[in-house]
Design a protein around this motif. Structure first.
Motif, PDB file in Angstrom:
ATOM      1  N   MET A  11       0.229  -1.265  -0.217  1.00 22.82           N
ATOM      2  CA  MET A  11      -0.024   0.185  -0.105  1.00 22.82           C
ATOM      3  C   MET A  11       1.120   1.123   0.287  1.00 22.82           C
ATOM      4  O   MET A  11       1.542   1.573   0.598  1.00 22.82           O
ATOM      5  N   ALA A  12       0.138   1.793  -0.998  1.00 27.62           N
ATOM      6  CA  ALA A  12       1.227   3.320  -1.016  1.00 27.62           C
ATOM      7  C   ALA A  12       0.834   4.339  -0.060  1.00 27.62           C
ATOM      8  O   ALA A  12      -0.879   4.715  -0.355  1.00 27.62           O
ATOM      9  N   ASN A  13       1.634   4.780   0.734  1.00 28.41           N
ATOM     10  CA  ASN A  13       0.534   6.575   2.174  1.00 28.41           C
ATOM     11  C   ASN A  13       0.415   7.086   0.655  1.00 28.41           C
ATOM     12  O   ASN A  13       1.731   8.488   1.324  1.00 28.41           O
ATOM     13  N   SER A  14      -0.251   7.529   0.331  1.00 34.35           N
ATOM     14  CA  SER A  14      -0.708   8.978  -1.014  1.00 34.35           C
ATOM     15  C   SER A  14      -0.270   9.948   0.050  1.00 34.35           C
ATOM     16  O   SER A  14      -0.124  11.408  -0.430  1.00 34.35           O
ATOM     17  N   TRP A  15      -1.199   9.834   1.188  1.00 37.55           N
ATOM     18  CA  TRP A  15      -1.605  11.336   2.246  1.00 37.55           C
ATOM     19  C   TRP A  15       0.108  11.933   2.587  1.00 37.55           C
ATOM     20  O   TRP A  15       0.146  13.092   2.090  1.00 37.55           O
ATOM     21  N   SER A  16       1.487  10.997   2.915  1.00 33.67           N
ATOM     22  CA  SER A  16       2.266  11.472   3.085  1.00 33.67           C
ATOM     23  C   SER A  16       3.337  11.847   1.686  1.00 33.67           C
ATOM     24  O   SER A  16       3.570  12.607   1.847  1.00 33.67           O
ATOM     25  N   ILE A  17       3.411  11.594   0.774  1.00 33.70           N
ATOM     26  CA  ILE A  17       3.645  11.637  -0.347  1.00 33.70           C
ATOM     27  C   ILE A  17       3.337  12.901  -0.593  1.00 33.70           C
ATOM     28  O   ILE A  17       3.859  13.905  -1.283  1.00 33.70           O
ATOM     29  N   LEU A  18       2.050  13.106  -1.019  1.00 35.21           N
ATOM     30  CA  LEU A  18       1.317  14.419  -1.307  1.00 35.21           C
ATOM     31  C   LEU A  18       1.618  15.759  -0.374  1.00 35.21           C
ATOM     32  O   LEU A  18       1.463  17.016  -0.172  1.00 35.21           O
ATOM     33  N   HIS A  19       1.829  15.515   0.964  1.00 33.83           N
ATOM     34  CA  HIS A  19       2.739  15.968   2.011  1.00 33.83           C
ATOM     35  C   HIS A  19       3.997  16.434   2.814  1.00 33.83           C
ATOM     36  O   HIS A  19       4.814  17.194   3.682  1.00 33.83           O
ATOM     37  N   ASN A  20       4.435  15.521   1.266  1.00 37.90           N
ATOM     38  CA  ASN A  20       5.971  15.823   1.783  1.00 37.90           C
ATOM     39  C   ASN A  20       6.956  17.021   1.654  1.00 37.90           C
ATOM     40  O   ASN A  20       6.513  17.438   0.241  1.00 37.90           O
ATOM     41  N   SER A  21       7.079  17.686   2.077  1.00 43.41           N
ATOM     42  CA  SER A  21       7.423  18.997   2.414  1.00 43.41           C
ATOM     43  C   SER A  21       8.765  19.110   0.966  1.00 43.41           C
ATOM     44  O   SER A  21       8.834  20.217   0.708  1.00 43.41           O
TER      45      SER A  21
END
Length: 261
Positions: free
Chosen positions: A148-158
């Protein structure tokens, strides 16, 4: 959501044959009705059924996006004003936009991209399964394992999107900004099959709402602004927690136009 209901209302769930409204000529214009006109055999029926089924499956995700969009507008009034100014400049104040205007509305596109990045609809994406043993950055992934890819983390990666908690559509107008759709619609060969339909549908909804209405916070009985919590639910499909808002028609001419629809 009305867009999706219009698509599927002419197809029976258990029997894909032509339904009564289509047979008696009372069916409204829709993608489903058009496809049924071309049904000549069982394969055609399957294509029609599956196509509108995919569209219907996008109701919850589209609803989540539109709620995020409204939440962003009532909490970022200056963004709404900038988007409406672009719409007014390109289209005018007494007409509704069409897809022919899309290339002339870059800020609207950036606004939609930021909504999808800021309020991730599928925070953990959709599970994939490894078809063979693999190693990724030293981690062994055995055949059959769910990934499972953590899309939230990727799209909130600073490192990818500076100040990720800030709602700022302008980031998608700057050179070098990573395309949000690389993460928001899944990965690899299993990317969301409704990706292109969804982006067209939400663009039509967003630009039409902005052209027609001001989205404003609601007032309580004492005339004070109701507080709005910027938070989301937990689940496979994430949505903003419930909040109140008001829609105000932007002008008398727009009110007359909407009444004619």
């Amino acid at each position: 959501m009305a867009i999706y209901f219009a698509l599927v209302q002419e197809v029976e769930i258990e029997n894909v044959g032509l339904c009564e409204p289509h047979e008696n000529g009372s069916a409204p214009t829709s993608v489903a009705a058009s496809m049924l006109e071309d049904v000549h055999n069982e394969d055609d029926e399957i294509v029609a059924r599956d196509s509108v089924g995919v569209a219907y499956a996008g109701i919850d995700t589209t609803s989540s996006f539109l709620q995020t969009f409204v939440l962003a507008m009532i909490t970022h009034q200056s963004v709404q004003e900038k988007a409406q100014a672009e719409v007014d400049r390109v289209i005018g104040v007494d007409t509704l936009p069409t897809f022919k205007h899309r290339d002339q509305l870059p800020y609207i596109d950036a606004l939609i991209k930021e909504c999808m990045r800021w309020g991730v609809i599928l925070p953990m994406g959709v599970p994939h399964q490894a078809t063979s043993d693999d190693v990724y950055k030293g981690y062994h992934i055995p055949q059959g394992a769910l990934v499972m890819a953590n899309s939230w983390s990727i799209l909130h990666n600073s490192e990818i999107y500076p100040d990720p908690e800030v709602f700022r559509p302008e980031r998608f107008l700057e050179d070098g900004c990573k395309d949000y759709s690389d993460f928001a619609f899944g990965y690899g060969r299993r990317v969301c099959p409704g990706k292109w339909f969804a982006t067209e549908a939400v663009w039509a909804a967003v630009v039409s709402i902005l052209a027609s209405f001001d989205i404003v916070p609601s007032m309580d009985e004492e005339g004070k602004l109701k507080s709005v919590t910027v938070d989301c639910t937990v689940g496979a499909v994430s949505m903003p927690v419930p909040f109140d808002f008001d829609l105000r028609v932007r002008s008398a001419s727009m009110k007359e136009l909407l009444a004619e629809l």
